[in-house]
Structures are given as structure tokens and as C-alpha cells.
Design an enzyme around this catalytic site. Sequence first.
Site, mmCIF file in Angstrom:
data_model
loop_
_atom_site.group_PDB
_atom_site.id
_atom_site.type_symbol
_atom_site.label_atom_id
_atom_site.label_comp_id
_atom_site.label_asym_id
_atom_site.label_seq_id
_atom_site.Cartn_x
_atom_site.Cartn_y
_atom_site.Cartn_z
ATOM 1 C CE1 TYR A 209 45.699 46.286 37.043
ATOM 2 C CE2 TYR A 209 43.584 45.262 37.460
ATOM 3 C CZ TYR A 209 44.813 45.248 36.843
ATOM 4 O OH TYR A 209 45.152 44.186 36.044
ATOM 5 C CE LYS B 141 45.393 43.344 39.865
ATOM 6 N NZ LYS B 141 45.414 42.454 38.711
ATOM 7 C CD GLU C 206 51.952 37.470 34.547
ATOM 8 O OE1 GLU C 206 51.374 37.182 35.593
ATOM 9 O OE2 GLU C 206 52.550 38.551 34.362
ATOM 10 C CG LEU D 33 50.172 40.531 39.428
ATOM 11 C CD1 LEU D 33 50.664 41.973 39.453
ATOM 12 C CD2 LEU D 33 48.676 40.490 39.183
HETATM 13 N N1 PLP Z 1 48.846 37.906 36.092
HETATM 14 C C1 PLP Z 1 48.355 38.994 35.487
HETATM 15 C C2 PLP Z 1 49.134 39.627 34.396
HETATM 16 C C3 PLP Z 1 47.111 39.528 35.875
HETATM 17 O O1 PLP Z 1 46.625 40.621 35.268
HETATM 18 C C4 PLP Z 1 46.383 38.877 36.902
HETATM 19 C C5 PLP Z 1 45.074 39.368 37.347
HETATM 20 O O2 PLP Z 1 44.545 40.319 36.851
HETATM 21 C C6 PLP Z 1 46.926 37.728 37.484
HETATM 22 C C7 PLP Z 1 48.163 37.269 37.070
HETATM 23 C C8 PLP Z 1 46.191 36.988 38.565
HETATM 24 O O3 PLP Z 1 46.282 37.667 39.790
HETATM 25 P P1 PLP Z 1 45.154 37.540 40.891
HETATM 26 O O4 PLP Z 1 45.058 36.082 41.249
HETATM 27 O O5 PLP Z 1 45.671 38.340 42.027
HETATM 28 O O6 PLP Z 1 43.898 38.066 40.294
#
Ligand code: PLP
Length: 284
Positions: A32, A147, A179, A204
Site C-alpha cells: 500500500y 510497505k 522507527e 521503511l
Molecule cells: N515507518 C513505518 C513503519 C510506516 O508505517 C510509515 C508510514 O506509514 C513510515 C515509516 C513513514 O513513511 P512515509 O513518510 O512514506 O509515510
Amino acid sequence: MRTVYVNGAYVPENEARVSVFDRGFLFADGIYEVAAVIGGKLIDFPAHLNRLHRSADELGLRVDASNEELLAIHRELISRNGISEGVVYMQMTRGVADRDFAYDTDSMEPTLVLFTQSRPLLETSTSKNGMSIVSVEDIRWGRCDIKTVQLLYPSMAKMEARSRGADDAWLVRDGMVTEGSSSNAFIVTGNGIIVTRPLSNAILPGITRSALMSYAAATGTRIAERTFSIEEAKDAAEAFVTSASVFVGPVISIDGVELSGGKPGPVTMGLRKTYITESLKRAN
Ligand code: PLP
């Protein structure tokens, strides 16, 4: 009532259907993206598409729709649902097949679902007052760089944080912060250096993380990509998270220890402003 997109059709949300045999439902076999909308425009959209393709490649998922089609669907949903501020959620799964651990991607039609959520992003209680964080053990699988819709543990971590009276969780592996439950984690040191964990399979590759780091570097902010412990975070001058829907979200306490006097820190709020200004310039 919202209009949502399901496999080629725009339908009222209460008429949208996906098969019970969808591998997204049975095996979390799907990916997603969530892109923010400000003033009806998409933030960091090309980067979200790039990551979608990367996630698909890593899992051997087929992306049948072109990038132009995906952008057109996003725009159509924003328009039909009158979204000025909010997000567009896009999910793609391997598709429908009788339940079996083995799969044959080529014989399946991928499922594509998109919907919108209208909500304030610029002025929120988090952006004004900051958020409290507690640390929770990171027991996720070894490919957190993809993701996927396999989000049960991040949900449980968030619920654990709520049950401990906090807003969200930071995940910790071997004493080091990986994170947030749905965000990337940052600290600001006493001499103004921004520290965040380097990219690897453990986190991520956040789109907001990457955009913010390039905007910050361009304004001369010093950034260190290295691991940091939860103890170092509690001692930091400031802390914050980044994500597509929060942008730059100030953290005001970690495991009950107050940071920056229990208020959003000045470096964090400066970075929030920079991110919003710069990303709006590039919005689609
Ligand atoms: N880390 C995780 C585990 C996430 O689920 C998300 C966003 O949903 C992020 C980091 C942040 O990523 P982004 O800046 O692309 O939304």
C-alpha cells in the site's frame, strides 16, 4: 458517502466488494501507499509511486496500472470526494485464488483499491502540542523495508502505547530505536544535529524522511544517519517523527521523560515548516 475505487470502478463505499479469497485478506499478500493531499494536491506523489513499484518488485507482485492511470485515479477520487486536506490510501494485492500458500502471480489479476480520508493535516493537536511516545520491543519480520499490509504488530504496538497513556510507540530492537509504529524516528542533539537510523531492512524508507532530509541538507542543517538508543533519545534536545500524514510531528516525551520542556522543539517546528513549504511547491 464516499466514492471509492475498486478494480476499475468508482463505487459508493457501501457497495465496494473484494473477494473473501483475495490473498490480501487471507495472507496479507499486498502492499500500500498513503499520500497526503493539501489544497486538493498530492504531496510527494512521484516518490510514493516509486516505492510502490519497489515494494511490488520485492514481492513479485504485478502492477498492471500505469503511473499515469494511478495518478488519474488519485485525482478523480480527490475531486469526487471534494478532498481539500486528507489522504489517499492505495492498496494493491496479488489478487484472488483458492487458498494455498503457493501462488501463481501470472494467472491472477491484481486487486487495486483506493479510497480517500478527509482530515486536517496542517493544524492538528499533534502539530500544536506534540506527542508522547513509549518504547515497545520491535518483533516485526525481517523485511520492514517493504510497505506491506501486514500491520498487525504496529497496530498492537500503538494499542500498547495507548494503554500506557501515550500517543504512540517507538520500536526498539537490541536497545536501538528502529522507527515509530507508522513513522520514522528522529532525534535532535544538543548541538543541533539531526539523527535518524540509516536505511536497511529494519525500517521503511519513508518518503517524508527522505524529502525532509534533502530539504534540511539544502538549508545547511547537519544530519547524521546512525543508530541511536532509546536512552540517547530520552537525553536528546528534541525528537520528532515523519510520515506522509503527520509530516514532521514533534515528540515531547519518551517513556515518561520530558523533552524540550514538554513542548514542541524549535528545530522540529522549523523543519516542519520547511517540509510543508517545500513539498507544497512540488505538489501534484
Ligand atoms: N515507518 C513505518 C513503519 C510506516 O508505517 C510509515 C508510514 O506509514 C513510515 C515509516 C513513514 O513513511 P512515509 O513518510 O512514506 O509515510
